[in-house]
Design an enzyme around this catalytic site. Structure first.
Site, PDB file in Angstrom:
ATOM      1  N   GLU A 111      43.182  42.608  34.118  1.00 35.04           N
ATOM      2  CA  GLU A 111      41.471  42.765  34.452  1.00 35.04           C
ATOM      3  C   GLU A 111      41.362  44.116  33.736  1.00 35.04           C
ATOM      4  OE1 GLU A 111      39.454  43.134  37.178  1.00 35.04           O
ATOM      5  OE2 GLU A 111      40.029  41.395  38.573  1.00 35.04           O
ATOM      6  N   HIS A 142      38.366  31.851  33.546  1.00 34.68           N
ATOM      7  CA  HIS A 142      39.006  32.450  34.266  1.00 34.68           C
ATOM      8  C   HIS A 142      37.699  31.749  35.207  1.00 34.68           C
ATOM      9  CE1 HIS A 142      41.290  33.999  37.543  1.00 34.68           C
ATOM     10  NE2 HIS A 142      39.938  34.448  38.084  1.00 34.68           N
ATOM     11  N   ASP A 178      34.583  44.981  42.104  1.00 31.89           N
ATOM     12  CA  ASP A 178      34.884  44.265  41.374  1.00 31.89           C
ATOM     13  C   ASP A 178      34.357  42.603  40.281  1.00 31.89           C
ATOM     14  OD1 ASP A 178      37.522  43.369  39.524  1.00 31.89           O
ATOM     15  OD2 ASP A 178      38.705  41.881  40.828  1.00 31.89           O
ATOM     16  N   GLN A 209      44.081  33.459  49.945  1.00 31.40           N
ATOM     17  CA  GLN A 209      42.599  33.871  49.504  1.00 31.40           C
ATOM     18  C   GLN A 209      41.905  32.067  49.539  1.00 31.40           C
ATOM     19  OE1 GLN A 209      42.520  34.559  44.943  1.00 31.40           O
ATOM     20  NE2 GLN A 209      40.213  34.247  44.527  1.00 31.40           N
ATOM     21  N   THR A 264      39.726  38.527  36.236  1.00 27.71           N
ATOM     22  CA  THR A 264      40.698  38.793  35.234  1.00 27.71           C
ATOM     23  C   THR A 264      40.033  37.969  33.620  1.00 27.71           C
ATOM     24  OG1 THR A 264      41.888  37.790  37.027  1.00 27.71           O
ATOM     25  CG2 THR A 264      42.043  36.809  35.136  1.00 27.71           C
TER      26      THR A 264
END
Ligand code: CA
Length: 440
Positions: free
Chosen positions: A212, A145, A138, A251, A370
């Site tokens: 995404e 973002h 990713d 996170q 994102t």
């Protein structure tokens, strides 16, 4: 990059009437690939191509003798339950099959009588992952973002100094990637309250989505042999919509020093249809880097990148709460942005990923990160739309949201439009958050 050819001709019409309707995501100029079967059946999953509101079963068409010459081998590779073998064949093979499909599905095609028996309405289908995803990486390609989230996590240092030089990414997990329609339980995790000295284990209170674009790799590269920037597009099979669900409270506690871990790997969802890079050729646009920003290092820069390295893909986020579903209220649009605003292109993601010799394989998935635009209403995640949960969003039916609630279904849509080309779409990717399992 893929050149324009007769498959992109806006004058083409299909003998399948729904493919010619205004607003369809799947006109004959699109021809995205996926893996499907009759819903609730025990049939084998098989490769299909979306056309209008129906699906062409590629293996059935192949058995009917529709594909000849250079299209025969790629069609044979599609007689499988994943796209991996087809993806491994490379861009000339993908192009040959696309051309054959375009000819076979056009008005006046001589194979209409055979293909009419190879169709399944999309409303009667269910989908599997388009490919076996061996590895998933990713990226983090939206500077908007990265800055917005950075401000919340590190107000004094929102954008890390490496961001404008490195297409930042992390290695994710492919085992928890599902196809549109996926539902999953609110994840448990370690979180720490503000001012607390000890974390607790419990259901995440800040489950979020991430808007995404997914990139499916076609041909890979041999370990030790990088893919050069200007070759990257020949290695990319196509793009899909991708939701990288995230638990923000988990996170925030875990992400330093090694990046996201359990906050990201409980579920991620792809759309069933992969739009090939060739189908996206009309929607390429100039890739730009503001002049007052650092310009990319030479291995991440080229004339063709500058001319046509970006892709104009309009992206949208919609929400349907459990209450809306029960009351029959249509989903509500939360935000919209565009993939052309990405700070790093698809080709830069591929070139950077392999510059050290790392090998990518057919079916590998790269997430774009994102996709938020510069405006507040263009944010691709709730953490940005609500500024870290400080400003709740009011939905039209009176409900409010900071982060996702149990039963919420999140839907992404994507489409490409340009004057002189036919609009194409990605369909949608949706997923539903279920209540947490009981803590034991
Ligand atoms: Ca992400």
């Amino acid at each position: 990059m893929s050149a324009l050819n007769e498959t992109h001709n806006p004058m083409l019409h299909s003998w399948i009437a729904s493919a010619n309707e205004e607003g369809t995501d799947f006109p004959i100029q699109n021809l995205p690939f996926g893996v499907f079967r009759r819903a609730s059946s025990m049939e084998d999953f098989r490769v299909g191509v979306a056309i209008g509101n129906t699906i062409l079963d590629v293996s059935a068409a192949h058995a009917g003798g529709v594909f000849t010459e250079t299209a025969a081998a790629p069609a044979l590779a599609c007689c499988a339950s994943t796209l991996n073998a087809f993806m491994a064949l490379g861009s000339p093979a993908w192009s040959s099959l696309r051309m054959a499909l375009s000819c076979a599905l056009r008005e006046g095609s001589g194979t209409q009588a055979i293909l009419q028996n190879c169709l399944l309405p999309q409303a009667q289908a269910e989908y599997a992952l388009p490919a076996h995803i061996g590895d998933y990486t990713d990226f983090y390609t939206s500077i908007h973002h990265a800055t917005n989230v950075g401000k919340l996590l590190r107000p004094d240092n929102p954008l890390m100094p490496n961001y404008q030089w490195v297409p930042i990414g992390y290695h994710g997990r492919s085992s928890s990637i599902g196809v549109s329609g996926q539902s999953f339980h609110r994840p448990l995790g370690q979180t720490i309250a503000l001012g607390a000295t000890k974390p607790v284990l419990g259901p995440s209170k800040r489950v979020d989505y991430e808007l995404e674009v997914g990139v499916f790799m076609g041909t890979g590269n041999v370990l030790g042999e990088p893919i050069a920037l200007d070759d990257a597009d020949h290695h990319v099979f196509g793009l899909c919509l991708f939701n990288d669900w995230s638990a923000r409270d988990v996170q925030g506690w875990e992400y330093q020093p090694l990046g996201p871990f359990l906050s990201k790997n409980f579920a991620s969802t792809v759309s069933p249809w992969v739009v090939t890079l060739e189908a996206l050729a009309p929607y390429r646009c100039a890739w730009q880097r503001p002049l007052d920003h650092p310009q990319p290092l030479p291995y991440l820069d080229s004339r063709s990148l500058r001319e046509s390295g970006a892709l104009n893909i309009a992206l949208e986020v919609w929400i349907e709460t459990a209450i809306m579903r029960v009351r029959g209220i249509a989903p509500h649009r939360l935000s919209a942005s565009n993939f052309r605003q990405a700070y790093w292109s698809v080709s830069q993601m591929v070139a950077h990923h392999t510059v050290n010799g790392c090998n990518l394989c057919p079916g590998d998935l790269l997430g774009s990160g994102t996709q938020s635009g510069p405006l507040p209403q263009e944010a691709g995640a709730l953490i940005e739309l609500t500024q870290g949960g400080k400003h709740a969003i009011a939905l039209p039916n009176g409900e409010i949201r900071t982060f996702l609630e149990d039963g919420d279904r999140v839907i992404f849509k994507g489409s490409c439009q340009r004057e002189g080309a036919v609009r194409i779409g990605f369909g949608e990717v949706s997923g539903t958050l279920l209540p947490a399992r009981t803590v034991t």
